[in-house]
Design an enzyme around this catalytic site. Sequence first.
Site, mmCIF file in Angstrom:
data_model
loop_
_atom_site.group_PDB
_atom_site.id
_atom_site.type_symbol
_atom_site.label_atom_id
_atom_site.label_comp_id
_atom_site.label_asym_id
_atom_site.label_seq_id
_atom_site.Cartn_x
_atom_site.Cartn_y
_atom_site.Cartn_z
ATOM 1 N N GLU A 1 27.203 38.246 48.757
ATOM 2 C CA GLU A 1 26.906 37.532 50.009
ATOM 3 C C GLU A 1 26.560 38.522 51.116
ATOM 4 O O GLU A 1 25.622 38.331 51.884
ATOM 5 C CB GLU A 1 28.113 36.689 50.461
ATOM 6 C CG GLU A 1 28.531 35.615 49.491
ATOM 7 C CD GLU A 1 29.623 36.066 48.525
ATOM 8 O OE1 GLU A 1 29.493 37.170 47.950
ATOM 9 O OE2 GLU A 1 30.582 35.315 48.334
ATOM 10 N N CYS B 1 34.905 35.843 49.306
ATOM 11 C CA CYS B 1 36.104 36.598 49.700
ATOM 12 C C CYS B 1 36.255 36.582 51.220
ATOM 13 O O CYS B 1 35.342 36.218 51.967
ATOM 14 C CB CYS B 1 36.028 38.035 49.175
ATOM 15 S SG CYS B 1 35.061 39.146 50.196
HETATM 16 N N1 THU Z 1 32.478 39.218 44.535
HETATM 17 C C1 THU Z 1 31.332 38.828 45.171
HETATM 18 O O1 THU Z 1 30.297 39.512 45.110
HETATM 19 N N2 THU Z 1 31.345 37.669 45.866
HETATM 20 C C2 THU Z 1 32.379 36.777 45.870
HETATM 21 O O2 THU Z 1 32.264 35.719 46.467
HETATM 22 C C3 THU Z 1 33.612 37.090 45.125
HETATM 23 C C4 THU Z 1 33.716 38.475 44.600
HETATM 24 C C5 THU Z 1 32.444 40.442 43.720
HETATM 25 C C6 THU Z 1 33.204 41.630 44.209
HETATM 26 C C7 THU Z 1 33.384 42.422 42.929
HETATM 27 O O3 THU Z 1 32.196 43.171 42.694
HETATM 28 C C8 THU Z 1 33.487 41.358 41.862
HETATM 29 O O4 THU Z 1 32.955 40.175 42.429
HETATM 30 C C9 THU Z 1 34.902 41.098 41.372
HETATM 31 O O5 THU Z 1 35.759 40.906 42.437
#
Ligand code: THU
Length: 133
Positions: free
Chosen positions: A56, A87
């Site tokens: 995001e 997150c």
């Molecule tokens: N992650 C995202 O890119 N977006 C989200 O909404 C949740 C988590 C990524 C961070 C990390 O690279 C992986 O997902 C596992 O946490």
Amino acid sequence: MVTRDELIQKAIDIRKRAYVPYSEFPVGAAVLTKSGEVYEGVNIENAAYPTSCCAERVAIFKAVADGHYDFETLAVTADTDRPVPPCGSCRQVMSEFFDSDTVIHTTNAKGQIKSMTMEELLPFSFTPEDLNK
Ligand code: THU
């Protein structure tokens, strides 16, 4: 202007470019600017884990670096049991640029869609207006 489903499809399509050697958890995102442009993002991880960046934020930062500060909506997708919840750090970054009534579409590989407003995702958030004395 792309439709909700077209934006979700762009998030699904870009997900294959995620750089995720550590989590092996690819995420795709697509943000639509008020001027009608779409910027896509993927999560980009790093051997120094905390320096990784979520899909995001990559999408939003790409758009901002191109001069876009006003957004219609954002779609995010991952292979999760429920539509993938953004997150906390991403919610805070979204709240900087998105109005409280901006709708965010969280989705998953099963095709489930949960659409929430910025206010629902991050109530009582610290915003630029709070810096105005
Ligand atoms: N992650 C995202 O890119 N977006 C989200 O909404 C949740 C988590 C990524 C961070 C990390 O690279 C992986 O997902 C596992 O946490």
